[in-house]
Design a protein around this motif. Structure first.
Motif: not given
Length: 283
Positions: A226-236
């Protein structure tokens, strides 16, 4: 791509129920491929909304959204090779890998062959979001807007193996035991270095970009995932400048099934905003 939560049995049932709601489909021979596609909505309406499904999903996954928006906008959805009513993935040694660049070019060729002209509003779910990102980078002049639903980041699998290894082991097990050949081919080529390098070198389109992300996670998707998913979302926004994010309440990974109302709402806003602007002309 959040294949962990795929729920194989319930997904199959949902797909069968969605098929009856889809507009009639057609098939077309494109090179060595037989591809099934659906067009709906008012003839000649622009821009055209083009849907791209996630790993293992055919076009029927968009049935509820298409049912809501087709009365007012032109839409296009298709089955990638190996899915739905399309033919199987080529097995010849010379066949190109099923990476995002290949898939984006395949969709572009299909749109041309079926007479669906730009500009396009690209909609992609999960790994389909990665494929639409590739389309936007490769054909920026033909894109009017982009809507991504819980999209797969280009670095998703590599970082998942490093930062969420337990989830990665589960996905690896699924790939080895339950993925169909088309799914395996796409999964293995999702981060092909040559393709990702080509995308990084290409200029993104200067168009509205909207990111819809889920509010809940499923079994096997622990805190590290979940933490990884949110970090990757922020990189879009670094991949598609100007991208804005909306977390969709009461939604898991399949936002188009859990909240088709929200997806339809976002599409109406994007189409309204882009239809008044200059059309993206194809060369």
């Amino acid at each position: 791509m959040r294949v962990i939560r795929r729920q194989l049995l319930t997904t199959a049932v949902a797909a069968l129920s969605a098929c009856s709601a889809m507009p009639p489909g057609q098939t077309l021979e494109l090179g060595a491929q037989r591809l099934s596609y659906t067009r709906a909505g008012p003839a000649g309406r622009s821009p055209v909304v083009v849907f791209q499904s996630g790993l293992g999903d055919g076009k029927s996954v968009w049935a509820e959204v298409i049912g809501r928006v087709a009365p007012e906008m032109a839409v296009f959805a298709y089955d990638r090779p190996g899915y739905g009513q399309s033919g199987n993935v080529p097995v010849a040694a010379a066949a190109p890998p099923r990476d995002p660049c290949t898939t984006a070019r395949e969709l572009h060729a299909l749109l041309r062959a079926t007479g669906v002209r730009p500009p396009y509003v690209l909609v992609g779910h999960s790994v389909g979001g990665l494929y639409q990102y590739a389309f936007a980078r490769l054909f920026p002049g033909e894109v009017a807007a982009v809507l991504l639903l819980d999209p797969t980041h280009p670095e998703h699998w590599a970082r998942m193996q490093r930062e969420a290894p337990a989830a990665a082991r589960l996905v690896g097990g699924l790939r080895a035991t339950v993925f169909a050949p088309a799914m395996q081919a796409e999964f293995d080529a999702q981060a092909r270095p040559e393709c990702l390098a080509e995308l990084r070198a290409a200029a993104p389109p200067a168009v509205p970009v909207r990111l819809l992300v889920r509010s809940s996670f499923g079994l096997g998707e622990g805190e590290a995932f979940q933490d990884l998913a949110r970090r990757l979302e922020a990189q879009w926004p670094a991949l598609l400048p100007g991208a804005t994010r909306r977390q969709v309440e009461r939604s898991g990974h399949y936002i188009q099934k859990d909240r088709p109302d929200v997806v339809a709402e976002e599409l109406r806003a994007l189409v309204k905003a882009t239809a008044a602007g200059p059309a993206a002309a194809a060369p």
